[in-house]
Structures are given as C-alpha cells and as structure tokens.
Design a protein around this motif. Structure first.
Motif, short mmCIF file in Angstrom:
data_model
loop_
_atom_site.label_atom_id
_atom_site.label_comp_id
_atom_site.label_asym_id
_atom_site.label_seq_id
_atom_site.Cartn_x
_atom_site.Cartn_y
_atom_site.Cartn_z
N PHE A 140 36.47 8.42 36.65
CA PHE A 140 37.60 9.34 36.78
C PHE A 140 37.48 10.06 38.12
CE2 PHE A 140 40.92 11.78 34.62
CZ PHE A 140 41.03 12.85 35.48
N HIS A 141 38.37 9.78 39.06
CA HIS A 141 38.31 10.35 40.39
C HIS A 141 39.26 11.54 40.51
CE1 HIS A 141 36.00 7.04 42.35
NE2 HIS A 141 36.49 6.36 41.33
N GLY A 142 38.76 12.65 41.03
CA GLY A 142 39.61 13.80 41.30
C GLY A 142 40.43 13.57 42.56
N ASP A 143 41.56 14.29 42.68
CA ASP A 143 42.45 14.13 43.82
C ASP A 143 42.09 15.06 44.98
OD1 ASP A 143 43.82 12.22 42.46
OD2 ASP A 143 45.41 13.56 41.76
N SER A 144 41.17 15.99 44.75
CA SER A 144 40.82 16.95 45.80
C SER A 144 39.35 17.34 45.64
CB SER A 144 41.71 18.19 45.71
OG SER A 144 41.43 18.91 44.51
N ARG A 145 38.92 18.34 46.38
CA ARG A 145 37.53 18.79 46.29
C ARG A 145 37.23 19.47 44.97
NH1 ARG A 145 36.53 23.74 50.41
NH2 ARG A 145 34.72 24.07 49.05
N TYR A 146 38.28 19.90 44.26
CA TYR A 146 38.09 20.67 43.03
C TYR A 146 38.46 19.87 41.78
CZ TYR A 146 38.09 24.62 46.29
OH TYR A 146 37.82 25.47 47.33
N LEU A 147 37.66 20.05 40.74
CA LEU A 147 37.98 19.58 39.40
C LEU A 147 37.67 20.72 38.43
CD1 LEU A 147 36.74 15.89 38.86
CD2 LEU A 147 39.09 16.73 38.74
N PHE A 148 38.46 20.82 37.39
CA PHE A 148 38.24 21.85 36.37
C PHE A 148 38.25 21.16 35.02
CE2 PHE A 148 39.52 25.30 33.51
CZ PHE A 148 38.72 26.35 33.96
N VAL A 149 37.19 21.40 34.23
CA VAL A 149 37.03 20.71 32.94
C VAL A 149 36.93 21.75 31.83
CG1 VAL A 149 35.60 19.12 31.61
CG2 VAL A 149 35.87 18.78 34.07
N LYS A 150 37.64 21.49 30.73
CA LYS A 150 37.65 22.43 29.60
C LYS A 150 37.38 21.67 28.30
CE LYS A 150 41.66 24.24 28.43
NZ LYS A 150 42.83 25.14 28.44
N PHE A 151 36.44 22.19 27.50
CA PHE A 151 36.10 21.58 26.21
C PHE A 151 36.35 22.59 25.10
CE2 PHE A 151 32.50 20.27 23.19
CZ PHE A 151 33.31 19.37 22.51
N VAL A 152 37.25 22.24 24.18
CA VAL A 152 37.66 23.15 23.10
C VAL A 152 37.50 22.45 21.76
CG1 VAL A 152 39.58 24.50 22.15
CG2 VAL A 152 39.33 24.27 24.64
N THR A 153 36.95 23.18 20.77
CA THR A 153 36.83 22.63 19.42
C THR A 153 37.36 23.64 18.40
OG1 THR A 153 34.59 23.49 18.97
CG2 THR A 153 34.76 21.39 20.14
N ASP A 154 37.77 23.15 17.22
CA ASP A 154 38.28 24.03 16.18
C ASP A 154 37.15 24.46 15.23
OD1 ASP A 154 37.76 21.79 14.66
OD2 ASP A 154 39.86 21.29 14.28
N LYS A 155 37.50 24.88 14.04
CA LYS A 155 36.51 25.42 13.10
C LYS A 155 35.64 24.33 12.46
CE LYS A 155 39.39 29.39 11.86
NZ LYS A 155 40.08 30.10 10.75
N LYS A 156 36.12 23.09 12.48
CA LYS A 156 35.39 22.02 11.82
C LYS A 156 34.58 21.21 12.83
CE LYS A 156 38.85 21.44 8.16
NZ LYS A 156 39.77 20.48 7.50
#
Length: 248
Positions: A129-145
């Motif tokens: 997975f290649h980013g388009d610029s110098r910056y990448l932002f990654v977010k990991f979210v989970t629910d109650k289970k």
C-alpha cells in the motif's frame, strides 16, 4: 541471556543491519512498552501490530481507538506491507471494527481516505500500500466485542530513484529506494524480494535471528532453559530410581 541478546544486537549494528522495531496499535499499551497510539513514525522501517500476541491465540482488545501518523520526510513516502489481516467482518456493509488509512497528517478530510478495511482481505495484497505523499495517517477502531486476530504490517520508507548508492538500495521492479541497511535482514521490503537476494549464509542466519525481535529471542531462550531444566530433573529422577532399585 541478556548478554547473548546484547552481543547479537552489537554484531547486527556492526554489520550494518537495521533492527526493525515492533510497535502496537493498542490504546491500553503505553509508549514505554512500544505502544504507538498518538505517536509519529519517522524510522526507515517499523513493524506494526494491532496488539501483542506472541503465541497467536489472543484477539485484539475491545473499545480500542488508536491513531498513528507516518512522516517520511521530504521527497519520500511510506509503503505499508500487510503480513496478516483479520478484522471483524462487516455486518450489513458496515465495518464496526476497522483499520482506516488516509493520505495526509490526519483523518479530518474524508476525501483523503484511501480505504476503510475489515474482514480478511489483505489491503494492497499484490504490491503493498503506497501513500501519495510524505504523510500517512492510520486509525484502528474496535467496538465492545472481541472478534478477530488483528493485523500486522511493515511500514517501509521509500523514495523515488536515483538512489544514494552509499545509503540506499534500489528495488528494481518498483523503481524505489529503501534504506540500504534493510538489505539481507530476513524481511522482503521490495515487492519482488530483490533486497533478500544474493545474501551470504551469515547474513541470512543473522537476519532470521533478528526478525525474532528481542522479545521473541528471549522467549525462545526461556523455552530452551525450561527444557534443559526439565531434562536435568528427569535424568536425576531416573538415576535415583535406578539406584534405589539396585539397593532394594
């Protein structure tokens, strides 16, 4: 045991290897223990997991919210290479647990979102997975289970050629430069694996050991010590039983 680990690390650094740090997108894990939430990554290469699971038997934690920013610097970018991916599958087309990837410094602009991933399909399966610029932002979210095993990926800093022959290695298929210390480290950072070709036997062995990481190496060392202790106890018991049998 600690001395052996120190010797291995010293030899690796002397030989020019880059030791890949292992971080975790677990909001409950502090930065002191390689927790990555809210942090910025600028290293040439890091390994990132959803959570710590050395034995592969623990699911990622519930109620998790973790963000990480990647900054490759001027005229560079990051490539994400997913090694494993298993996040709770979508229900009715909606991912309640997900990993989202954005171009840019944050997730504030929906137009910059490259993808929101769940299920078992590996993002960028073929060529990373290649980013388009110098910056990448990654977010990991989970629910109650707690539903799945999570993910693990490499974040590799890349730059367009021409490469600095003293500090960089050219991935021919991609025409991208990576840090030369990543060559022959036991991990494919180039799409076609050029960085792991034509390596000496010594480099292959040392690279494989380094990929265990300090935690993995200590874990194996402990297992060996326990095995030896059990073996010694077994031999002693057998010897004592034979002596008692003869005296009886």
């Amino acid at each position: 045991m600690e001395k052996v680990v120190i010797v291995l690390m010293t030899v690796a650094l002397t030989r020019g290897f880059y030791i890949i740090e292992h971080y975790y997108m677990d909001a409950q894990r502090k930065a002191t223990f390689n927790g990555l939430c809210g942090q910025k990554v600028e290293e040439p290469c890091v390994r990132v997991s959803s959570h710590s699971d050395t034995l592969g038997v623990v699911n990622y934690p519930p109620n998790n919210y973790c963000t990480v920013s990647f900054d490759a610097g001027e005229e560079a970018g990051y490539k994400l290479i997913f090694e494993t991916f298993a996040v709770q599958s979508s229900k009715g087309g909606n991912c309640s647990d997900y990993l989202a990837i954005f171009n840019g410094k944050s997730d504030q602009s929906p137009s910059k979102r490259r993808g929101r991933y769940c299920g078992t399909g590996i993002p960028g399966r073929t060529h990373g997975f290649h980013g388009d610029s110098r910056y990448l932002f990654v977010k990991f979210v989970t629910d109650k289970k707690v539903e799945a095993k999570g993910f693990q990926f490499l974040a590799v800093k890349t730059r367009n050629e021409p490469c600095d022959v003293n500090q960089e290695f050219l991935c021919q298929a991609e025409k991208l430069c990576i840090d030369s210390r990543l060559r022959c480290d036991g991990v494919r950072q180039c799409d076609e694996g050029e960085d792991e070709k034509d390596c000496s036997d010594w480099e292959i062995v040392l690279g494989s050991l380094l990929q265990l990481g300090i935690g993995g190496f200590i874990g194996i060392s402990c297992a060996v010590v326990i095995f030896v202790v059990i073996l010694v106890i077994t031999v002693c018991c057998f010897t004592c039983c034979r002596k008692r049998g003869k005296t009886g």
